[in-house]
Motif scaffolding. Structure first.
Motif, PDB file in Angstrom:
ATOM      1  N   ASP A 102       0.839  -1.197   0.000  1.00 53.50           N
ATOM      2  CA  ASP A 102       0.000   0.000   0.000  1.00 53.50           C
ATOM      3  C   ASP A 102       0.875   1.248   0.000  1.00 53.50           C
ATOM      4  N   VAL A 103       0.445   2.259  -0.748  1.00 53.80           N
ATOM      5  CA  VAL A 103       1.121   3.557  -0.809  1.00 53.80           C
ATOM      6  C   VAL A 103       0.084   4.609  -0.447  1.00 53.80           C
ATOM      7  N   ASP A 104       0.301   5.313   0.639  1.00 51.10           N
ATOM      8  CA  ASP A 104      -0.654   6.327   1.095  1.00 51.10           C
ATOM      9  C   ASP A 104      -0.877   7.365   0.000  1.00 51.10           C
ATOM     10  N   ALA A 105      -2.132   7.612  -0.331  1.00 52.49           N
ATOM     11  CA  ALA A 105      -2.459   8.565  -1.397  1.00 52.49           C
ATOM     12  C   ALA A 105      -1.954   9.966  -1.069  1.00 52.49           C
ATOM     13  N   GLY A 106      -1.841  10.297   0.207  1.00 54.04           N
ATOM     14  CA  GLY A 106      -1.339  11.606   0.604  1.00 54.04           C
ATOM     15  C   GLY A 106       0.122  11.812   0.264  1.00 54.04           C
ATOM     16  N   ASP A 107       0.839  10.717   0.015  1.00 59.63           N
ATOM     17  CA  ASP A 107       2.259  10.798  -0.332  1.00 59.63           C
ATOM     18  C   ASP A 107       2.490  10.938  -1.833  1.00 59.63           C
TER      19      ASP A 107
END
Length: 130
Positions: free
Chosen positions: A92-97
């Protein structure tokens, strides 16, 4: 968006997906659901997953030659995915990043209804093995 009828089978599939810390395939989900409902068929699990995808509760991650993986859309947990081309691991890759794409990059008048971004590469574990 349709409203998925809540059955014991659907509730069990949702519970399994909510608790999963990976991006499981239908066979794994089926095995977990059978612990709660021993008579549930793999076909029921597939139909349930299809309905949940149509309803927007679950998203699919598909790779040629591999089983479809499923990801429960937790409320307020906006994320994308990084996929290792070597071992197939999904992170998972945080959308905020992830920097926002300016509206000017899209076709004029295009209405965005959902965003799914996948980063393809090689995970740290596979990099150290090669």
């Amino acid at each position: 968006m349709t409203m998925v009828r809540q059955t014991k089978q659907r509730a069990a599939v949702i519970d399994v997906l909510r608790a999963a810390r990976s991006h499981p395939d239908a066979a794994w989900i089926h095995a977990q659901v059978r612990e709660q409902l021993p008579s549930v068929s793999l076909g029921t699990v597939y139909r349930t997953l299809d309905a949940l995808v149509r309803d927007g509760v679950v998203v699919t991650l598909e790779r040629a030659g591999q089983a479809t993986r499923y990801d429960y859309k937790h409320e307020g947990d906006a994320h994308h995915h990084a996929v290792c081309r070597t071992c197939g691991a999904i992170f998972d890759v945080d959308a905020g990043d992830v920097p926002a794409v300016p509206a000017s990059a899209l076709p004029a008048g295009f209405q965005v209804t959902d965003v799914r971004l996948e980063f393809m590469g090689v995970c740290p574990n596979c990099q150290t093995q090669n």
